[in-house]
Write a protein that holds these residues in place. Structure first.
Motif, short mmCIF file in Angstrom:
data_model
loop_
_atom_site.label_atom_id
_atom_site.label_comp_id
_atom_site.label_asym_id
_atom_site.label_seq_id
_atom_site.Cartn_x
_atom_site.Cartn_y
_atom_site.Cartn_z
N ASP A 10 -26.20 41.90 39.02
CA ASP A 10 -27.21 42.20 40.04
C ASP A 10 -28.63 42.17 39.50
O ASP A 10 -29.59 42.22 40.29
CB ASP A 10 -26.94 43.58 40.65
CG ASP A 10 -25.65 43.62 41.45
OD1 ASP A 10 -25.14 42.55 41.82
OD2 ASP A 10 -25.14 44.74 41.69
N THR A 11 -28.79 42.12 38.20
CA THR A 11 -30.14 42.19 37.61
C THR A 11 -30.42 40.99 36.70
O THR A 11 -31.03 40.02 37.12
CB THR A 11 -30.32 43.50 36.83
OG1 THR A 11 -29.26 43.64 35.86
CG2 THR A 11 -30.27 44.70 37.78
N LEU A 12 -29.94 41.03 35.47
CA LEU A 12 -30.29 39.99 34.51
C LEU A 12 -29.80 38.61 34.90
O LEU A 12 -30.42 37.60 34.54
CB LEU A 12 -29.76 40.35 33.12
CG LEU A 12 -30.62 41.40 32.39
CD1 LEU A 12 -30.03 42.79 32.58
CD2 LEU A 12 -30.75 41.08 30.92
N SER A 13 -28.71 38.54 35.66
CA SER A 13 -28.20 37.23 36.09
C SER A 13 -29.16 36.54 37.05
O SER A 13 -29.02 35.34 37.32
CB SER A 13 -26.82 37.37 36.75
OG SER A 13 -25.83 37.63 35.77
N ARG A 23 -30.59 32.14 31.57
CA ARG A 23 -29.26 32.76 31.52
C ARG A 23 -28.56 32.35 30.24
O ARG A 23 -28.74 31.23 29.75
CB ARG A 23 -28.41 32.33 32.73
CG ARG A 23 -28.96 32.78 34.07
CD ARG A 23 -28.02 32.40 35.19
NE ARG A 23 -28.53 32.77 36.50
CZ ARG A 23 -27.86 32.60 37.64
NH1 ARG A 23 -26.65 32.05 37.60
NH2 ARG A 23 -28.39 32.95 38.78
N ILE A 24 -27.77 33.25 29.71
CA ILE A 24 -27.00 32.95 28.51
C ILE A 24 -25.71 32.26 28.93
O ILE A 24 -24.91 32.82 29.69
CB ILE A 24 -26.69 34.23 27.71
CG1 ILE A 24 -28.00 34.88 27.25
CG2 ILE A 24 -25.80 33.92 26.51
CD1 ILE A 24 -27.81 36.19 26.50
N LYS A 25 -25.50 31.05 28.45
CA LYS A 25 -24.29 30.30 28.75
C LYS A 25 -23.24 30.60 27.69
O LYS A 25 -23.45 30.34 26.50
CB LYS A 25 -24.60 28.81 28.79
CG LYS A 25 -25.57 28.42 29.91
CD LYS A 25 -25.84 26.92 29.91
CE LYS A 25 -26.82 26.56 31.03
NZ LYS A 25 -27.12 25.09 31.04
N VAL A 26 -22.14 31.17 28.12
CA VAL A 26 -21.07 31.55 27.20
C VAL A 26 -20.02 30.46 27.16
O VAL A 26 -19.52 30.00 28.19
CB VAL A 26 -20.43 32.89 27.63
CG1 VAL A 26 -19.25 33.24 26.72
CG2 VAL A 26 -21.48 34.00 27.59
#
Length: 220
Positions: free
Chosen positions: A148-151, A156-159
């Motif tokens: 709900d926040t950092l996304s 974005r961090i791609k895992v």
């Protein structure tokens, strides 16, 4: 943050405190890498990293992780990375570390988002006191906060990892929770004076302190 630590040791130096906080970033990154590839990770380090999200009032970095033992994986990982001893298979883990350092800057610039994260973590803190019984619920709650926040930030961090594990809801929740723990550790590192340019200049010294701090556990 320089209060005496448990066991009567002298206060940690500023470099030691920064090293411990940076080890928190490294630990979160390593756990994300393990979970994304295998679907699991050492529960004691998962617990310590999640514990850091709910340590709102702490005298030092060790207490944020429930003691020095809770951050040992991060110390060993940090020393390995700074001494260029990681393998090609661990390149994603290294990428996560530097992605977390970058993402935290974007997060810290949004004071409203920071306030929301703090408020929701405080709301979820009761279950965190009973980690063993609510591990999946805690990860799910923290994952929701991250989504709900950092996304919603542009970066974005791609895992990377096994599609089988990444598509599993519980695994995805664990990864997001660990990413938030990594952001918390990065924020703490910056509060303690950590900076990217200092990391470059003090790379060797920080790596040596990470090794020394890890070795303290061998003589306890």
């Amino acid at each position: 943050m320089n209060a005496p630590i448990e066991g009567g040791h002298a206060p940690r130096s500023a470099l030691d405190e920064q090293t411990l906080a940076l080890a928190g970033v490294a630990q979160a990154a390593r756990l994300v890498d393990q979970v994304s590839r295998t679907g699991s990770c050492p529960p004691e380090f998962l617990q310590a990293s999640l514990h850091s999200l709910f340590a709102f009032q702490a005298d030092n970095v060790e207490s944020v992780y429930g003691g020095l033992a809770g951050i040992r994986l991060g110390l060993d990982t940090l020393a390995m990375v700074l001494h260029n001893q990681h393998t090609p298979e661990q390149r994603d883990m290294v990428r996560y570390i530097f992605n977390l350092l970058y993402l935290e800057r974007k997060f810290a610039a949004d004071t409203a988002m920071m306030a929301v994260v703090r408020s929701r973590l405080e709301h979820a803190s009761f279950r965190a006191e009973h980690f063993a019984a609510h591990a999946n619920d805690i990860c799910h709650s923290v994952s929701g906060i991250y989504q709900d926040t950092l996304s919603n930030l542009k970066f974005r961090i791609k895992v990377s990892g096994s599609a089988q594990h990444l598509q599993n809801r519980q695994t995805a929740d664990m990864i997001r929770a660990l990413l938030l723990a990594g952001i918390r550790a990065t924020f703490l590192w910056r509060q303690l004076g950590g900076r990217r340019w200092k990391l470059v200049l003090q790379r060797r010294a920080i790596g040596q302190r990470a090794q020394a701090l890890s070795r303290e556990l061998d003589v306890i």
